[in-house]
Write an enzyme that holds these catalytic residues in place. Structure first.
Site, PDB file in Angstrom:
ATOM      1  N   SER A  24       4.369  -6.115   2.757  1.00  0.00           N
ATOM      2  CA  SER A  24       3.108  -5.957   3.495  1.00  0.00           C
ATOM      3  C   SER A  24       1.951  -6.530   2.673  1.00  0.00           C
ATOM      4  O   SER A  24       1.875  -7.734   2.461  1.00  0.00           O
ATOM      5  CB  SER A  24       2.887  -4.488   3.838  1.00  0.00           C
ATOM      6  OG  SER A  24       1.784  -4.320   4.704  1.00  0.00           O
ATOM      7  N   LEU A  25       1.051  -5.698   2.184  1.00  0.00           N
ATOM      8  CA  LEU A  25      -0.027  -6.163   1.316  1.00  0.00           C
ATOM      9  C   LEU A  25       0.522  -7.018   0.177  1.00  0.00           C
ATOM     10  O   LEU A  25      -0.095  -8.005  -0.241  1.00  0.00           O
ATOM     11  CB  LEU A  25      -0.789  -4.967   0.741  1.00  0.00           C
ATOM     12  CG  LEU A  25      -1.679  -5.267  -0.470  1.00  0.00           C
ATOM     13  CD1 LEU A  25      -2.900  -6.052  -0.043  1.00  0.00           C
ATOM     14  CD2 LEU A  25      -2.054  -3.998  -1.204  1.00  0.00           C
ATOM     15  N   GLN A  41       0.829  -1.195   0.000  1.00  0.00           N
ATOM     16  CA  GLN A  41       0.000   0.000   0.000  1.00  0.00           C
ATOM     17  C   GLN A  41       0.866   1.248   0.000  1.00  0.00           C
ATOM     18  O   GLN A  41       1.920   1.296   0.625  1.00  0.00           O
ATOM     19  CB  GLN A  41      -0.932   0.008   1.215  1.00  0.00           C
ATOM     20  CG  GLN A  41      -2.065   1.015   1.089  1.00  0.00           C
ATOM     21  CD  GLN A  41      -3.161   0.765   2.103  1.00  0.00           C
ATOM     22  OE1 GLN A  41      -3.287  -0.336   2.612  1.00  0.00           O
ATOM     23  NE2 GLN A  41      -3.957   1.773   2.381  1.00  0.00           N
ATOM     24  N   HIS A  70       1.222  -2.168  10.906  1.00  0.00           N
ATOM     25  CA  HIS A  70       2.347  -2.876  11.529  1.00  0.00           C
ATOM     26  C   HIS A  70       2.729  -2.306  12.895  1.00  0.00           C
ATOM     27  O   HIS A  70       3.908  -2.144  13.220  1.00  0.00           O
ATOM     28  CB  HIS A  70       3.554  -2.890  10.579  1.00  0.00           C
ATOM     29  CG  HIS A  70       3.214  -3.410   9.215  1.00  0.00           C
ATOM     30  ND1 HIS A  70       2.856  -4.720   9.002  1.00  0.00           N
ATOM     31  CD2 HIS A  70       3.122  -2.785   8.012  1.00  0.00           C
ATOM     32  CE1 HIS A  70       2.577  -4.885   7.710  1.00  0.00           C
ATOM     33  NE2 HIS A  70       2.727  -3.735   7.104  1.00  0.00           N
ATOM     34  N   ARG A  75      -9.399  -7.248   5.183  1.00  0.00           N
ATOM     35  CA  ARG A  75      -8.225  -6.762   5.913  1.00  0.00           C
ATOM     36  C   ARG A  75      -8.207  -5.237   5.946  1.00  0.00           C
ATOM     37  O   ARG A  75      -7.940  -4.615   6.973  1.00  0.00           O
ATOM     38  CB  ARG A  75      -6.959  -7.296   5.239  1.00  0.00           C
ATOM     39  CG  ARG A  75      -5.629  -6.864   5.865  1.00  0.00           C
ATOM     40  CD  ARG A  75      -4.489  -7.510   5.086  1.00  0.00           C
ATOM     41  NE  ARG A  75      -3.166  -7.277   5.651  1.00  0.00           N
ATOM     42  CZ  ARG A  75      -2.312  -6.355   5.204  1.00  0.00           C
ATOM     43  NH1 ARG A  75      -2.660  -5.556   4.212  1.00  0.00           N
ATOM     44  NH2 ARG A  75      -1.112  -6.224   5.764  1.00  0.00           N
ATOM     45  N   GLN A 107       1.634 -10.414  10.836  1.00  0.00           N
ATOM     46  CA  GLN A 107       2.131  -9.313  10.021  1.00  0.00           C
ATOM     47  C   GLN A 107       1.402  -7.997  10.313  1.00  0.00           C
ATOM     48  O   GLN A 107       1.955  -6.907  10.139  1.00  0.00           O
ATOM     49  CB  GLN A 107       1.987  -9.679   8.540  1.00  0.00           C
ATOM     50  CG  GLN A 107       2.632  -8.711   7.573  1.00  0.00           C
ATOM     51  CD  GLN A 107       1.839  -8.588   6.296  1.00  0.00           C
ATOM     52  OE1 GLN A 107       0.708  -8.115   6.297  1.00  0.00           O
ATOM     53  NE2 GLN A 107       2.441  -9.017   5.196  1.00  0.00           N
TER      54      GLN A 107
END
Length: 416
Positions: free
Chosen positions: A92-93, A11, A202, A117, A251
């Site tokens: 991440s994503l 993202q 995070h 999410r 995560q």
């Protein structure tokens, strides 16, 4: 042959127009966006191509949008080039994109998961109460010390969210706390960049999203990996799909170990990287790694030529054909919702394809003509069961045979 690592952006890489050039030129990209529209039940294509940036940046929109743009790019890449990735990693994503493209998560499931999410992460904090900031040029210990100094408790928290490279670290937390970090560092001449995100990813502020994401992940089934994916949490490859739920939920509130993930791949002999998806954020982060021989990005049709010129393509061989069969099996849209038929016509043949590839790798032998014919027959079963049109089947098989230079081995191969 160069070992290749695929990198999938997270993202913050979203922009209006992402994926449009591939959508306009490649049928497989159009199918990917259309499948996303159908699964999500809203016009994601329109939002990506011509929507409002403020709307696209909202976490619950940005996540499925970037996933879709990345998967579309990946499918075009496999269609146009001879590639056998050694590893994949997603920031991440982007880890969801990597897991989707390796076959561990079905695309339709991944879309629903990341949409959920995004909603959970957005709801985890009050609007405008979270922010993220990239810091350039400080060490891990220096950034961690500033965060500890500024954080005064749960109401004013800022922590390291991403260890991106040897000279870039991202912090995340309450907006006021992040602003104080920015002021302190700016006063010392340290460069900082505010990220285009709408929540403090995070960090422990994401704890409230944990249970909901875990439930969503546990509702899905997971497949085998066509090639290894590096976990953001451990900076090492998944050893089994059973770890998908725990890794992807952890995560949420643990820092992304991106620097260590890249270092792991370099240590395993990967020196060529392709960033697959919008922008060039991850490609740019590779600057400064002495062992990186070359890095390219792919999100536009004209970049195919640059990848070919870089010499990243795999040499054409039988293993390439089997890998392409697996990739096409994963990437082709399913239109058959008969579960029993899907099991016998898709799942079992797909597992046989993966088992064949694994056996050949373990024995370090090249496939025979009969084994290659078997792979094509298994893919034929998968495409027919998915109710893929004859025209599209012919296109897919022609691409496989052309891209692996195996046309001459199967001159009479046809889709009946």
């Amino acid at each position: 042959m160069s070992k290749v690592g695929l990198l999938f952006p997270g993202q913050g890489s979203q922009y209006i127009g992402m994926g449009k050039s591939l959508y306009e030129q490649y049928a497989v990209a159009r199918e990917t966006f259309e499948e996303a529209n159908e699964v999500l039940e809203f016009n994601l294509s329109s939002l990506c191509f011509e929507g409002a940036m403020d709307e696209l940046t909202m976490t619950f929109n940005a996540q499925p949008a970037i996933l879709t743009a990345s998967v579309a790019a990946f499918r075009v890449l496999l269609q146009e080039l001879r590639l056998t990735p050694t590893f994949a990693a997603g920031h991440s994503l982007g880890e969801f994109s990597a897991l989707t493209c390796t076959g561990a998560i079905k695309f339709e499931d991944a879309l629903r998961i990341v949409r959920k999410r995004g909603l959970l992460m957005q709801d985890a904090v009050v609007s405008n109460e979270g922010a993220m900031l990239a810091i350039i040029g400080l060490s891990d210990l220096e950034v961690e010390a500033v965060c500890e100094e500024v954080s005064t408790g749960y109401g004013s928290m800022v922590v390291v969210a991403n260890y991106n490279s040897h000279d870039q670290i991202v912090v995340s937390g309450h907006t006021a706390a992040v602003d104080i970090v920015k002021e302190k560092l700016s006063a010392k001449g340290v460069k900082t960049i505010a990220l285009k995100v709408s929540a403090p990813f995070h960090t422990p502020l994401m704890y409230s999203a944990f249970a909901g994401l875990r439930d969503e992940l546990e509702s899905c089934s997971y497949g085998k990996f066509a090639y290894p994916v590096i976990s953001n949490v451990t900076a090492t490859p998944y050893s089994d799909s059973n770890y998908i739920v725990s890794n992807l939920t952890t995560q949420l509130f643990k820092p992304v170990q991106w620097h260590n993930s890249i270092q792991y791949m370099l240590n395993q002999g990967v020196h060529s990287f392709i960033e697959v998806g919008p922008k060039k954020v991850l490609k740019n982060l590779l600057t400064g790694y002495s062992k990186v021989h070359q890095s390219v990005s792919f999100e536009h049709p004209f970049e195919i030529g640059a990848i070919r010129e870089a010499g990243i393509e795999s040499h054409p061989d039988g293993m390439g054909l089997i890998s392409k069969c697996i990739a096409v099996a994963v990437s082709t849209q399913n239109r058959n919702w008969d579960n029993e038929h899907y099991e016998t016509g898709v799942v079992i043949p797909y597992n046989k394809l993966v088992d064949l590839r694994d056996q050949l790798i373990q024995s370090n032998t090249e496939p025979t003509i009969d084994q290659l014919q078997f792979a094509l027959d298994m893919l034929r079963s998968i495409l027919e069961t998915k109710l893929t049109t004859k025209e599209l089947q012919r296109e897919r098989f022609n691409q496989i045979l052309t891209n692996t230079c195996t046309h001459e081995l199967f001159p009479l191969f046809e889709v009946s």
